[in-house]
Design an enzyme around this catalytic site. Structure first.
Site, PDB file in Angstrom:
ATOM      1  N   ASP A 120      -3.855   1.252  11.408  1.00 12.00           N
ATOM      2  CA  ASP A 120      -3.440   1.900  10.161  1.00 12.00           C
ATOM      3  C   ASP A 120      -4.622   1.765   9.217  1.00 12.00           C
ATOM      4  O   ASP A 120      -4.893   0.669   8.706  1.00 12.00           O
ATOM      5  CB  ASP A 120      -2.186   1.252   9.572  1.00 12.00           C
ATOM      6  CG  ASP A 120      -1.749   1.952   8.281  1.00 12.00           C
ATOM      7  OD1 ASP A 120      -2.428   2.924   7.873  1.00 12.00           O
ATOM      8  OD2 ASP A 120      -0.745   1.524   7.678  1.00 12.00           O
ATOM      9  N   GLU A 134       1.878  -9.267   6.678  1.00 16.25           N
ATOM     10  CA  GLU A 134       2.713  -8.911   7.830  1.00 16.25           C
ATOM     11  C   GLU A 134       2.508  -9.867   9.003  1.00 16.25           C
ATOM     12  O   GLU A 134       2.940  -9.576  10.121  1.00 16.25           O
ATOM     13  CB  GLU A 134       2.414  -7.470   8.263  1.00 16.25           C
ATOM     14  CG  GLU A 134       2.778  -6.464   7.187  1.00 16.25           C
ATOM     15  CD  GLU A 134       2.507  -5.032   7.595  1.00 16.25           C
ATOM     16  OE1 GLU A 134       1.911  -4.806   8.682  1.00 16.25           O
ATOM     17  OE2 GLU A 134       2.879  -4.130   6.833  1.00 16.25           O
ATOM     18  N   HIS A 185       8.572  -0.997   9.430  1.00 20.33           N
ATOM     19  CA  HIS A 185       8.822  -2.007   8.405  1.00 20.33           C
ATOM     20  C   HIS A 185       7.947  -1.712   7.174  1.00 20.33           C
ATOM     21  O   HIS A 185       7.155  -0.771   7.167  1.00 20.33           O
ATOM     22  CB  HIS A 185       8.495  -3.404   8.932  1.00 20.33           C
ATOM     23  CG  HIS A 185       7.042  -3.623   9.284  1.00 20.33           C
ATOM     24  ND1 HIS A 185       6.512  -4.855   9.572  1.00 20.33           N
ATOM     25  CD2 HIS A 185       5.982  -2.764   9.390  1.00 20.33           C
ATOM     26  CE1 HIS A 185       5.236  -4.763   9.825  1.00 20.33           C
ATOM     27  NE2 HIS A 185       4.881  -3.504   9.726  1.00 20.33           N
ATOM     28  N   HIS A 196      -3.088  -5.826   2.235  1.00 17.39           N
ATOM     29  CA  HIS A 196      -2.201  -6.879   2.748  1.00 17.39           C
ATOM     30  C   HIS A 196      -2.842  -8.258   2.795  1.00 17.39           C
ATOM     31  O   HIS A 196      -2.184  -9.235   3.129  1.00 17.39           O
ATOM     32  CB  HIS A 196      -1.696  -6.514   4.154  1.00 17.39           C
ATOM     33  CG  HIS A 196      -0.815  -5.304   4.145  1.00 17.39           C
ATOM     34  ND1 HIS A 196      -0.449  -4.638   5.293  1.00 17.39           N
ATOM     35  CD2 HIS A 196      -0.223  -4.624   3.130  1.00 17.39           C
ATOM     36  CE1 HIS A 196       0.326  -3.622   4.984  1.00 17.39           C
ATOM     37  NE2 HIS A 196       0.476  -3.587   3.678  1.00 17.39           N
ATOM     38  N   ASP A 237       1.630   8.444   7.206  1.00  9.77           N
ATOM     39  CA  ASP A 237       2.520   7.519   6.483  1.00  9.77           C
ATOM     40  C   ASP A 237       2.506   7.921   5.014  1.00  9.77           C
ATOM     41  O   ASP A 237       3.408   8.626   4.549  1.00  9.77           O
ATOM     42  CB  ASP A 237       2.032   6.084   6.701  1.00  9.77           C
ATOM     43  CG  ASP A 237       2.718   5.066   5.797  1.00  9.77           C
ATOM     44  OD1 ASP A 237       3.760   5.386   5.220  1.00  9.77           O
ATOM     45  OD2 ASP A 237       2.208   3.923   5.664  1.00  9.77           O
ATOM     46  N   LYS A 257       9.865   5.291   7.101  1.00 10.19           N
ATOM     47  CA  LYS A 257      10.255   4.106   6.329  1.00 10.19           C
ATOM     48  C   LYS A 257      11.427   4.519   5.441  1.00 10.19           C
ATOM     49  O   LYS A 257      11.218   5.235   4.453  1.00 10.19           O
ATOM     50  CB  LYS A 257       9.087   3.657   5.445  1.00 10.19           C
ATOM     51  CG  LYS A 257       7.860   3.126   6.209  1.00 10.19           C
ATOM     52  CD  LYS A 257       6.681   2.992   5.248  1.00 10.19           C
ATOM     53  CE  LYS A 257       5.542   2.162   5.800  1.00 10.19           C
ATOM     54  NZ  LYS A 257       4.325   2.260   4.956  1.00 10.19           N
ATOM     55  N   GLU A 281      -3.093   5.765  12.128  1.00  9.49           N
ATOM     56  CA  GLU A 281      -2.233   6.101  10.988  1.00  9.49           C
ATOM     57  C   GLU A 281      -3.079   6.271   9.727  1.00  9.49           C
ATOM     58  O   GLU A 281      -4.011   5.489   9.495  1.00  9.49           O
ATOM     59  CB  GLU A 281      -1.217   4.956  10.818  1.00  9.49           C
ATOM     60  CG  GLU A 281      -0.236   5.112   9.664  1.00  9.49           C
ATOM     61  CD  GLU A 281       0.677   3.888   9.569  1.00  9.49           C
ATOM     62  OE1 GLU A 281       1.040   3.320  10.632  1.00  9.49           O
ATOM     63  OE2 GLU A 281       1.006   3.496   8.444  1.00  9.49           O
ATOM     64  N   LYS A 309       7.013   0.159  14.370  1.00  8.33           N
ATOM     65  CA  LYS A 309       5.943  -0.703  13.862  1.00  8.33           C
ATOM     66  C   LYS A 309       6.607  -1.778  13.017  1.00  8.33           C
ATOM     67  O   LYS A 309       7.119  -1.483  11.933  1.00  8.33           O
ATOM     68  CB  LYS A 309       4.961   0.126  13.022  1.00  8.33           C
ATOM     69  CG  LYS A 309       3.753  -0.680  12.564  1.00  8.33           C
ATOM     70  CD  LYS A 309       2.728   0.183  11.836  1.00  8.33           C
ATOM     71  CE  LYS A 309       3.004   0.278  10.361  1.00  8.33           C
ATOM     72  NZ  LYS A 309       1.807   0.608   9.553  1.00  8.33           N
ATOM     73  N   GLU A 330      -4.737  -2.307   9.171  1.00  6.07           N
ATOM     74  CA  GLU A 330      -4.015  -2.887  10.311  1.00  6.07           C
ATOM     75  C   GLU A 330      -4.670  -2.525  11.627  1.00  6.07           C
ATOM     76  O   GLU A 330      -4.942  -1.342  11.872  1.00  6.07           O
ATOM     77  CB  GLU A 330      -2.561  -2.368  10.341  1.00  6.07           C
ATOM     78  CG  GLU A 330      -1.765  -2.734   9.100  1.00  6.07           C
ATOM     79  CD  GLU A 330      -0.452  -1.946   8.978  1.00  6.07           C
ATOM     80  OE1 GLU A 330       0.094  -1.492  10.009  1.00  6.07           O
ATOM     81  OE2 GLU A 330       0.010  -1.776   7.834  1.00  6.07           O
ATOM     82  N   SER A 353       0.873  -1.174   0.000  1.00  5.82           N
ATOM     83  CA  SER A 353       0.000   0.000   0.000  1.00  5.82           C
ATOM     84  C   SER A 353       0.914   1.229   0.000  1.00  5.82           C
ATOM     85  O   SER A 353       1.018   1.969   0.965  1.00  5.82           O
ATOM     86  CB  SER A 353      -0.935  -0.006   1.211  1.00  5.82           C
ATOM     87  OG  SER A 353      -0.240   0.237   2.400  1.00  5.82           O
TER      88      SER A 353
HETATM   89  C1  LIG Z   1       3.636  -1.075   6.445  1.00  4.46           C
HETATM   90  C2  LIG Z   1       2.689  -0.620   5.638  1.00  4.46           C
HETATM   91  O1  LIG Z   1       2.349  -1.275   4.502  1.00  4.46           O
HETATM   92  P1  LIG Z   1       3.148  -1.167   3.126  1.00  4.46           P
HETATM   93  O2  LIG Z   1       4.570  -1.559   3.410  1.00  4.46           O
HETATM   94  O3  LIG Z   1       2.419  -2.130   2.249  1.00  4.46           O
HETATM   95  O4  LIG Z   1       3.055   0.251   2.680  1.00  4.46           O
HETATM   96  C3  LIG Z   1       1.929   0.600   5.936  1.00  4.46           C
HETATM   97  O5  LIG Z   1       1.063   1.012   5.156  1.00  4.46           O
HETATM   98  O6  LIG Z   1       2.180   1.223   6.965  1.00  4.46           O
HETATM   99 MG   LIG Z   2       0.661   2.789   6.648  1.00  2.00          MG
END
Ligand SMILES: C=C(OP(=O)(O)O)C(=O)O
Ligand SMILES: [Mg+2]
Length: 401
Positions: A232, A196, A355, A146, A302, A327, A275, A378, A155, A42
């Site tokens: 999330d 995940e 992650h 996911h 994010d 990230k 999130e 996370k 999430e 995503s």
């Molecule tokens: C960890 C996540 O998913 P992705 O790595 O698929 O963006 C997220 O959206 O926070």
């Molecule tokens: Mg996210």
């Protein structure tokens, strides 16, 4: 001593069974660092660009490796990362691929730490780091991008905010994950796991809230410290730009309704973390929600911020959130990720080092979180590529690395 003498790149498997980029960095005095790029499902629209691994490797071999070998010092992270930017020449790593860039950036940091004989978190954060540990947010139920045919919300995250140690926190999240398995079985919802490691039942979000709430309370009673939970929402994935609405399986909400829905959830479940509750382009709606519930919970960007200081600055100006997801592969280098955390901290935003849904055994983010004193990380609750980071946190705390 840390002069880079070789950079090797290869394709390895990630946790989804897709190829990803792994980098080795070697130095003059025998220092060695190895790191692999994670990958999102995503992904935010404004992320640095991930190229197909074969292409990213070829581009890095042609443009980045010659600038680094015999020229750059692995111990000087800003120099390494500046050279990666120079080799790329774009503002989104679309030439090298953010996957090659981040793998090399992280491998260089590990090689620099190796030469020093210091743990990575200490090389990155200095000798006074290693006392504070991030609270792990553990993905226990999920769907969205996911997992097929599961919850709309991407999430549901256990958040052991009262844990006395990182070890207690990590085990509490695993216990919540296990308690949810029992509750799902009791309710006759057998299911597999998403990308995940979270349970991916074919239930609606309302039932997921009930189950997670019950599991969190049960484990809280067992362990004797506070466990909250968060979400999330991955709002950009639910948002339909043409209609300007959020499309859930059973209902449609306009932006005001989405804000009210999330604010009600924060109240009802005492959510400690939310999130991406809204679309990645809607700073204004984020600001509205943060104004309503930002004193009760973390509103984290994010896809909104994509670890990018320009987008974070815009968010800070508009009071769009009070927290940022970090990230490294969203922005391409450790320097850029570090700068985003520093900007966040200076402006009272909490950082959540994260992650991706596609992961490897790489543990760099555990060290980055400790190095930057990030209050949260996370990185899932179970599954080898997730526990790699969680167990590394336990080892760091135990001073065993
Ligand atoms: C960890 C996540 O998913 P992705 O790595 O698929 O963006 C997220 O959206 O926070
Ligand atoms: Mg996210």
């Amino acid at each position: 001593m840390t002069l880079i003498t070789d950079v090797r790149l290869r394709r390895v498997l990630d946790s989804r069974g897709n190829p990803t980029v792994e980098a080795d960095v070697l130095t003059e005095s025998g220092g060695f660092g190895r790191a692999a790029a994670p990958s999102g499902a995503s992904t935010g629209e404004y992320e640095a660009v991930e190229r197909p691994p074969g292409e990213a490797i070829a581009a890095a071999r042609e443009h980045a490796v010659p600038r680094l070998v015999g020229e750059a010092y692995a111990g000087n992270q800003r120099e390494v990362d500046a050279l990666l930017h120079a080799a790329d020449g774009t503002d989104d790593f679309s030439k090298l691929g953010a996957n090659s860039a981040v793998a090399i950036s992280m491998a260089a940091a590990k090689a620099g730490a190796d030469v020093l004989g210091a743990p990575l978190f200490q090389h990155l954060g200095g000798t006074f780091r290693g006392e504070n540990f991030p609270i792990p947010l553990g993905n226990v139920v999920g769907g969205g991008e996911h997992a097929a045919d599961a919850t709309d919300i991407q999430e549901f995250l256990a958040a052991p905010v009262g844990a006395p140690s990182v070890e207690d926190a990590v085990f509490a999240n695993a216990a919540v994950h296990a308690a949810i398995a029992d509750l799902l079985a009791e309710r006759d919802h057998p299911c597999g796991k998403g990308d995940e490691g979270a349970w991916a039942p074919s239930i609606d979000d309302e039932e997921a809230f009930e189950i997670v709430d019950e599991a969190v309370s049960a484990v809280e009673d067992e362990v004797g410290f506070e466990i909250g939970f968060g979400l999330d929402v991955a709002g950009a994935e639910l948002y339909d730009a043409d209609s300007g609405t959020y499309e859930f399986s059973d209902t449609t909400r306009d932006t005001d309704e989405q804000i009210a829905y999330i604010a009600d959830l924060v109240e009802e479940y005492d959510l400690v973390y939310v999130e991406d509750p809204l679309d990645e382009d809607d700073y204004e709606a984020f600001a509205d929600l943060t104004d309503r519930v930002g004193d009760q919970t973390l509103i984290c960007g994010d896809d909104l911020f994509v670890t990018n200081t320009d987008r974070l600055r815009e968010g800070i100006e508009q009071d769009a959130a009070n927290s940022i997801l970090i990230k490294p592969n969203q922005i391409g280098t450790l320097t850029d990720a570090f700068d985003a955390i520093e900007l966040a901290t200076a402006n009272g935003y909490d950082s959540v080092v994260s992650h991706r849904s596609g992961e490897t055994e790489d543990t760099t983010i555990a060290h980055l979180a400790v190095a930057t004193d990030a209050p949260f990380i996370k990185t899932g609750a179970v599954g080898g590529e997730r526990t790699a980071k969680l167990n590394e946190l336990i080892r760091i705390a135990d001073d065993a690395t």
